[in-house]
Design a protein around this motif. Structure first.
Motif, PDB file in Angstrom:
ATOM      1  N   GLU A 241       0.870  -1.101   0.176  1.00 51.84           N
ATOM      2  CA  GLU A 241       0.180   0.047  -0.070  1.00 51.84           C
ATOM      3  C   GLU A 241       1.183   1.049  -0.353  1.00 51.84           C
ATOM      4  N   LYS A 242       2.090   0.885   0.132  1.00 48.32           N
ATOM      5  CA  LYS A 242       2.603   2.387   1.184  1.00 48.32           C
ATOM      6  C   LYS A 242       3.361   2.471  -0.469  1.00 48.32           C
ATOM      7  N   MET A 243       3.937   1.705  -1.209  1.00 44.35           N
ATOM      8  CA  MET A 243       4.246   1.478  -2.095  1.00 44.35           C
ATOM      9  C   MET A 243       3.254   2.529  -3.468  1.00 44.35           C
ATOM     10  N   ILE A 244       2.284   2.197  -3.218  1.00 46.58           N
ATOM     11  CA  ILE A 244       0.888   2.062  -4.265  1.00 46.58           C
ATOM     12  C   ILE A 244       1.289   4.132  -4.772  1.00 46.58           C
TER      13      ILE A 244
ATOM     14  N   GLN B  92       6.230 -11.277 -11.678  1.00 48.16           N
ATOM     15  CA  GLN B  92       6.536 -10.432 -12.032  1.00 48.16           C
ATOM     16  C   GLN B  92       5.048  -9.285 -12.974  1.00 48.16           C
ATOM     17  N   ARG B  93       4.512 -10.809 -13.670  1.00 46.97           N
ATOM     18  CA  ARG B  93       3.547 -10.222 -14.401  1.00 46.97           C
ATOM     19  C   ARG B  93       2.268  -9.653 -13.652  1.00 46.97           C
ATOM     20  N   GLU B  94       2.404 -10.113 -12.904  1.00 48.96           N
ATOM     21  CA  GLU B  94       1.331 -10.699 -12.195  1.00 48.96           C
ATOM     22  C   GLU B  94       1.067  -9.754 -11.196  1.00 48.96           C
ATOM     23  N   THR B  95       2.235  -9.570 -10.234  1.00 52.48           N
ATOM     24  CA  THR B  95       2.407  -8.541  -9.518  1.00 52.48           C
ATOM     25  C   THR B  95       2.469  -7.056 -10.381  1.00 52.48           C
ATOM     26  N   SER B  96       3.118  -6.494 -11.006  1.00 53.96           N
ATOM     27  CA  SER B  96       3.512  -5.630 -11.744  1.00 53.96           C
ATOM     28  C   SER B  96       1.482  -5.222 -11.856  1.00 53.96           C
ATOM     29  N   LEU B  97       0.827  -5.983 -12.707  1.00 53.36           N
ATOM     30  CA  LEU B  97      -0.380  -5.504 -12.811  1.00 53.36           C
ATOM     31  C   LEU B  97      -1.179  -5.603 -11.466  1.00 53.36           C
ATOM     32  N   ARG B  98      -1.468  -6.060 -10.812  1.00 56.66           N
ATOM     33  CA  ARG B  98      -1.913  -5.869  -9.201  1.00 56.66           C
ATOM     34  C   ARG B  98      -0.910  -4.718  -9.202  1.00 56.66           C
TER      35      ARG B  98
ATOM     36  N   VAL C 255      -0.546  -1.775 -11.290  1.00 54.51           N
ATOM     37  CA  VAL C 255      -0.741  -1.158 -11.791  1.00 54.51           C
ATOM     38  C   VAL C 255      -2.849  -0.586 -11.552  1.00 54.51           C
ATOM     39  N   ILE C 256      -3.366  -1.794 -11.015  1.00 53.11           N
ATOM     40  CA  ILE C 256      -4.770  -1.561 -11.033  1.00 53.11           C
ATOM     41  C   ILE C 256      -4.905  -0.922  -9.593  1.00 53.11           C
ATOM     42  N   ALA C 257      -4.324  -0.995  -8.368  1.00 50.45           N
ATOM     43  CA  ALA C 257      -3.594  -0.646  -7.538  1.00 50.45           C
ATOM     44  C   ALA C 257      -3.989   0.651  -7.631  1.00 50.45           C
ATOM     45  N   TYR C 258      -2.844   1.234  -8.148  1.00 48.26           N
ATOM     46  CA  TYR C 258      -2.534   2.493  -8.439  1.00 48.26           C
ATOM     47  C   TYR C 258      -3.899   3.330  -8.790  1.00 48.26           C
ATOM     48  N   GLU C 259      -4.373   2.658 -10.270  1.00 51.57           N
ATOM     49  CA  GLU C 259      -6.041   3.510 -10.609  1.00 51.57           C
ATOM     50  C   GLU C 259      -6.676   3.084  -9.334  1.00 51.57           C
ATOM     51  N   HIS C 260      -6.937   2.324  -9.252  1.00 51.39           N
ATOM     52  CA  HIS C 260      -8.056   2.618  -7.974  1.00 51.39           C
ATOM     53  C   HIS C 260      -7.510   3.972  -6.936  1.00 51.39           C
ATOM     54  N   ALA C 261      -6.439   3.811  -6.678  1.00 52.72           N
ATOM     55  CA  ALA C 261      -5.706   4.593  -5.226  1.00 52.72           C
ATOM     56  C   ALA C 261      -6.221   6.300  -6.271  1.00 52.72           C
ATOM     57  N   ARG C 262      -5.991   6.300  -7.572  1.00 52.51           N
ATOM     58  CA  ARG C 262      -5.945   7.877  -8.010  1.00 52.51           C
ATOM     59  C   ARG C 262      -7.562   8.079  -8.375  1.00 52.51           C
TER      60      ARG C 262
END
Length: 89
Positions: free
Chosen positions: A4-7, A37-43, A45-52
């Motif tokens: 969460e802090k990373m996002i 790596q692909r799964e974590t990166s996609l997660r 990306v989605i978390a970033y879009e949600h947080a913003r």
């Protein structure tokens, strides 16, 4: 640093880089992403879009179902289906 802090600390440039890596399946240096790596990166990306609170049309996976006249192609996938149960007598 937890996820969460990373996002929260992620910059738009890092977001775009991750999004592009997921799309292409490789890092900017050409190295292929592992499945993890692909799964974590996609997660991320989605978390970033949600947080913003990005608009749906700008989010990963958005499918525009509208026609030029504003109506939708096909039926609304969130609308309830009516089923008919047939019984034999």
């Amino acid at each position: 640093m937890n996820f969460e802090k990373m996002i929260q600390a992620m910059t738009p440039e890092v977001y775009q880089s991750l999004k592009r890596a997921v799309e292409l399946g490789k890092w900017p240096n050409g190295e292929r992403l592992s499945q993890e790596q692909r799964e974590t990166s996609l997660r991320a990306v989605i978390a970033y879009e949600h947080a913003r609170n990005m608009p749906d049309a700008e989010r990963v996976g958005f499918i525009d179902r509208s026609k030029a006249d504003g109506s939708q192609h096909g039926k609304d996938p969130l609308s309830p289906d009516t089923i008919k149960i047939l019984t034999e007598h």
